[in-house]
Write a protein that holds these residues in place. Sequence first.
Motif, mmCIF file in Angstrom:
data_model
loop_
_atom_site.group_PDB
_atom_site.id
_atom_site.type_symbol
_atom_site.label_atom_id
_atom_site.label_comp_id
_atom_site.label_asym_id
_atom_site.label_seq_id
_atom_site.Cartn_x
_atom_site.Cartn_y
_atom_site.Cartn_z
ATOM 1 N N ARG A 1 1.948 6.659 -7.029
ATOM 2 C CA ARG A 1 0.916 7.528 -7.597
ATOM 3 C C ARG A 1 1.096 8.996 -7.227
ATOM 4 N N ASN A 2 1.791 9.266 -6.141
ATOM 5 C CA ASN A 2 1.976 10.642 -5.659
ATOM 6 C C ASN A 2 3.454 10.928 -5.461
ATOM 7 N N LEU B 1 -5.821 6.797 2.331
ATOM 8 C CA LEU B 1 -4.359 6.692 2.465
ATOM 9 C C LEU B 1 -3.651 7.737 1.612
ATOM 10 N N GLU B 2 -4.123 7.893 0.375
ATOM 11 C CA GLU B 2 -3.515 8.889 -0.514
ATOM 12 C C GLU B 2 -3.659 10.285 0.047
ATOM 13 N N TYR C 1 -1.303 10.731 3.027
ATOM 14 C CA TYR C 1 0.087 10.848 2.588
ATOM 15 C C TYR C 1 0.358 12.235 1.990
ATOM 16 N N ARG C 2 -0.537 12.691 1.108
ATOM 17 C CA ARG C 2 -0.359 14.020 0.506
ATOM 18 C C ARG C 2 -0.377 15.116 1.561
ATOM 19 N N PHE D 1 -8.160 3.174 0.154
ATOM 20 C CA PHE D 1 -6.958 3.648 -0.521
ATOM 21 C C PHE D 1 -6.990 5.162 -0.739
ATOM 22 N N THR D 2 -8.172 5.703 -1.048
ATOM 23 C CA THR D 2 -8.272 7.159 -1.240
ATOM 24 C C THR D 2 -7.934 7.899 0.047
ATOM 25 N N GLU E 1 2.460 1.816 -3.421
ATOM 26 C CA GLU E 1 1.505 2.279 -4.430
ATOM 27 C C GLU E 1 1.128 3.743 -4.199
ATOM 28 N N VAL E 2 0.967 4.139 -2.950
ATOM 29 C CA VAL E 2 0.673 5.550 -2.652
ATOM 30 C C VAL E 2 1.839 6.416 -3.126
ATOM 31 N N LEU F 1 0.833 -1.206 0.000
ATOM 32 C CA LEU F 1 0.000 0.000 0.000
ATOM 33 C C LEU F 1 0.870 1.259 0.000
#
Length: 132
Positions: free
Chosen positions: A74-75, A99-100, A103-104, A96-97, A70-71, A67
């Motif tokens: 993508r970022n 998590l993104e 992270y951001r 997952f959204t 992948e985050v 995970l």
Amino acid sequence: MAGQRFTRSEHVRRRADFERAYSSGSKIHARFMTVFVVPNGGPAARLGVAATRKLGPATDRNRAKRLAREVFRRNRPVEGIDVVVVPRREMLDALFTSLEADYRAALESRHTSSPGARRPRRGGAPRRDSRV
């Protein structure tokens, strides 16, 4: 699709690099993870994931690492920094959204907070100096 792979050069692999991130990097507490960020002097960003046994069995640790990768993929940050992610148990059950977004927000918060600034303690008496 080959341009989106998480390549070997994007991994933080050496223990010394992890230790540098822990000791001199910015530490950001997020909801699902703790993120350490430190400049690496290179042209690209790199990711390291420290999923300890405290997280759970090997299957859970591996899922957390997948995970986090992948985050990151993508970022991907543009500047040359090392990002070390220490996942929390809540990461395994999160969308997952979420998590993104977490992270951001963590990476953006390092730009807004001044280095060395500390949050005040919650309630209670002020901390006593142990040196007398």
